[in-house]
Design a protein around this motif. Structure first.
Motif, PDB file in Angstrom:
ATOM      1  N   ALA A 118       0.828  -1.212   0.000  1.00 52.38           N
ATOM      2  CA  ALA A 118       0.000   0.000   0.000  1.00 52.38           C
ATOM      3  C   ALA A 118       0.859   1.258   0.000  1.00 52.38           C
ATOM      4  N   ARG A 119       2.121   1.134   0.415  1.00 57.93           N
ATOM      5  CA  ARG A 119       3.015   2.289   0.449  1.00 57.93           C
ATOM      6  C   ARG A 119       4.148   2.122  -0.544  1.00 57.93           C
ATOM      7  N   THR A 120       3.828   1.450  -1.661  1.00 63.21           N
ATOM      8  CA  THR A 120       4.772   1.246  -2.749  1.00 63.21           C
ATOM      9  C   THR A 120       4.199   1.903  -4.001  1.00 63.21           C
ATOM     10  N   PRO A 121       4.983   2.728  -4.704  1.00 58.73           N
ATOM     11  CA  PRO A 121       4.462   3.405  -5.906  1.00 58.73           C
ATOM     12  C   PRO A 121       4.011   2.400  -6.974  1.00 58.73           C
ATOM     13  N   ARG A 122       2.971   2.775  -7.698  1.00 59.40           N
ATOM     14  CA  ARG A 122       2.429   1.909  -8.756  1.00 59.40           C
ATOM     15  C   ARG A 122       3.469   1.530  -9.801  1.00 59.40           C
ATOM     16  N   PRO A 123       4.341   2.455 -10.244  1.00 59.97           N
ATOM     17  CA  PRO A 123       5.336   2.044 -11.242  1.00 59.97           C
ATOM     18  C   PRO A 123       6.256   0.919 -10.740  1.00 59.97           C
ATOM     19  N   ILE A 124       6.568   0.902  -9.453  1.00 59.26           N
ATOM     20  CA  ILE A 124       7.402  -0.164  -8.897  1.00 59.26           C
ATOM     21  C   ILE A 124       6.622  -1.476  -8.923  1.00 59.26           C
ATOM     22  N   LEU A 125       5.344  -1.429  -8.555  1.00 60.49           N
ATOM     23  CA  LEU A 125       4.519  -2.639  -8.602  1.00 60.49           C
ATOM     24  C   LEU A 125       4.414  -3.169 -10.024  1.00 60.49           C
ATOM     25  N   ARG A 126       4.279  -2.263 -10.994  1.00 61.50           N
ATOM     26  CA  ARG A 126       4.219  -2.684 -12.402  1.00 61.50           C
ATOM     27  C   ARG A 126       5.534  -3.314 -12.841  1.00 61.50           C
ATOM     28  N   THR A 127       6.646  -2.740 -12.396  1.00 59.37           N
ATOM     29  CA  THR A 127       7.957  -3.290 -12.749  1.00 59.37           C
ATOM     30  C   THR A 127       8.096  -4.700 -12.188  1.00 59.37           C
ATOM     31  N   LEU A 128       7.670  -4.907 -10.947  1.00 64.16           N
ATOM     32  CA  LEU A 128       7.722  -6.241 -10.348  1.00 64.16           C
ATOM     33  C   LEU A 128       6.828  -7.208 -11.124  1.00 64.16           C
ATOM     34  N   SER A 129       5.646  -6.731 -11.485  1.00 64.98           N
ATOM     35  CA  SER A 129       4.709  -7.543 -12.246  1.00 64.98           C
ATOM     36  C   SER A 129       5.311  -7.961 -13.582  1.00 64.98           C
ATOM     37  N   ASP A 130       5.935  -7.015 -14.278  1.00 65.74           N
ATOM     38  CA  ASP A 130       6.563  -7.319 -15.566  1.00 65.74           C
ATOM     39  C   ASP A 130       7.738  -8.283 -15.396  1.00 65.74           C
TER      40      ASP A 130
ATOM     41  N   HIS B  62      -1.447 -10.121  -8.301  1.00 60.13           N
ATOM     42  CA  HIS B  62      -0.747 -11.247  -7.680  1.00 60.13           C
ATOM     43  C   HIS B  62       0.501 -10.767  -6.948  1.00 60.13           C
ATOM     44  N   VAL B  63       1.158  -9.751  -7.495  1.00 59.04           N
ATOM     45  CA  VAL B  63       2.324  -9.177  -6.820  1.00 59.04           C
ATOM     46  C   VAL B  63       1.890  -8.568  -5.488  1.00 59.04           C
ATOM     47  N   ILE B  64       0.799  -7.818  -5.514  1.00 55.64           N
ATOM     48  CA  ILE B  64       0.289  -7.183  -4.291  1.00 55.64           C
ATOM     49  C   ILE B  64      -0.109  -8.249  -3.275  1.00 55.64           C
ATOM     50  N   ALA B  65      -0.775  -9.305  -3.731  1.00 57.06           N
ATOM     51  CA  ALA B  65      -1.171 -10.385  -2.825  1.00 57.06           C
ATOM     52  C   ALA B  65       0.055 -11.056  -2.205  1.00 57.06           C
ATOM     53  N   ALA B  66       1.101 -11.237  -2.986  1.00 59.99           N
ATOM     54  CA  ALA B  66       2.335 -11.843  -2.464  1.00 59.99           C
ATOM     55  C   ALA B  66       3.002 -10.927  -1.449  1.00 59.99           C
TER      56      ALA B  66
ATOM     57  N   ALA C 185       8.296 -10.485  15.248  1.00 56.66           N
ATOM     58  CA  ALA C 185       7.915 -10.331  13.849  1.00 56.66           C
ATOM     59  C   ALA C 185       8.086  -8.872  13.439  1.00 56.66           C
ATOM     60  N   ALA C 186       8.735  -8.683  12.312  1.00 56.26           N
ATOM     61  CA  ALA C 186       8.972  -7.334  11.823  1.00 56.26           C
ATOM     62  C   ALA C 186       7.729  -6.820  11.109  1.00 56.26           C
ATOM     63  N   ALA C 187       7.470  -5.545  11.265  1.00 56.79           N
ATOM     64  CA  ALA C 187       6.342  -4.910  10.572  1.00 56.79           C
ATOM     65  C   ALA C 187       6.812  -4.464   9.199  1.00 56.79           C
ATOM     66  N   GLN C 188       5.888  -4.432   8.264  1.00 54.80           N
ATOM     67  CA  GLN C 188       6.236  -3.959   6.935  1.00 54.80           C
ATOM     68  C   GLN C 188       6.462  -2.454   6.976  1.00 54.80           C
ATOM     69  N   VAL C 189       7.371  -2.001   6.111  1.00 56.79           N
ATOM     70  CA  VAL C 189       7.699  -0.581   6.041  1.00 56.79           C
ATOM     71  C   VAL C 189       7.406  -0.079   4.634  1.00 56.79           C
ATOM     72  N   SER C 190       7.462   1.228   4.468  1.00 56.47           N
ATOM     73  CA  SER C 190       7.205   1.816   3.154  1.00 56.47           C
ATOM     74  C   SER C 190       8.402   1.573   2.236  1.00 56.47           C
ATOM     75  N   PHE C 191       8.148   1.622   0.947  1.00 57.64           N
ATOM     76  CA  PHE C 191       9.216   1.476  -0.038  1.00 57.64           C
ATOM     77  C   PHE C 191      10.236   2.598   0.146  1.00 57.64           C
TER      78      PHE C 191
END
Length: 194
Positions: free
Chosen positions: A122-134, A142-146, A166-172
């Motif tokens: 939720a705190r990761t820019p969309r272009p980074i999510l798209r890059t991971l997806s590609d 599916h990337v977001i779910a993972a 347990a570590a908490a998730q942090v922003s990108f």
């Protein structure tokens, strides 16, 4: 010692209201006037008491079954689930991790944080999510779910004073800061391309 004739707790008021022979508007008004602090609860209870009980023993009709099946299909399509034990981010090792780090222009520790699910999607820019997806050749959902799966516990061993937690998730952005990515590169990576 005088005992109060009127109940003062919510449970007592609702019990008395439920014990009334008739639950019409006049009885409800009398209780709301006597106990205005419980007005909403009294109204909810009166509606519940006025609702006729349905016979749940009847089998569902074909129409109801088809509506349930359609709703279930929509529900399943809305949020992808990953097979148990499967995480597409685990593919970012070796040469794939190196290639992704080069494509993003970040140190490999950023890719490691992504692989270990330490980054909040939720705190990761969309272009980074798209890059991971590609890079993984899978849909962005599916990337977001993972990424939403719990972070992996560190596989490295360190001596610590306290018990591991347990570590908490942090922003990108925080991952980039921790990796000493320059201000200019951070601005480029955090720019929302939408």
């Amino acid at each position: 010692m005088t005992i109060s004739a009127t109940p003062t707790s919510l449970a007592d008021v609702l019990d008395r209201f439920q014990m009334e022979e008739v639950h019409d508007g006049a009885v409800l008004a009398r209780y709301v006037e006597a106990h205005p602090q419980f007005a909403l609860q009294l109204i909810d209870l009166s509606r519940l008491l006025a609702t006729p009980e349905a016979d749940d023993q009847e089998p569902l009709s074909a129409l109801h079954k088809s509506r349930i099946d359609a709703a279930w299909i929509v529900h399943k399509a809305a949020g992808p689930e990953l097979p148990k034990g499967s995480n597409p981010l685990d593919a970012f090792v070796g040469e794939r991790a190196k290639a992704l780090a080069a494509k993003l222009g970040v140190p490999r520790q950023v890719v490691t944080c992504l692989r270990e699910r330490k980054v909040d999607p939720a705190r990761t820019p969309r272009p980074i999510l798209r890059t991971l997806s590609d890079a993984l050749a899978i849909p962005e959902a599916h990337v977001i779910a993972a990424m939403r799966q719990p972070p992996l516990l560190a596989r490295r061993s360190y001596k610590a004073d306290g018990k591991p937690s347990a570590a908490a998730q942090v922003s990108f952005e925080q991952v980039l800061i921790d990796a000493n990515v320059s201000d200019a590169d951070r601005a480029r990576l955090l720019a929302d391309g939408d």
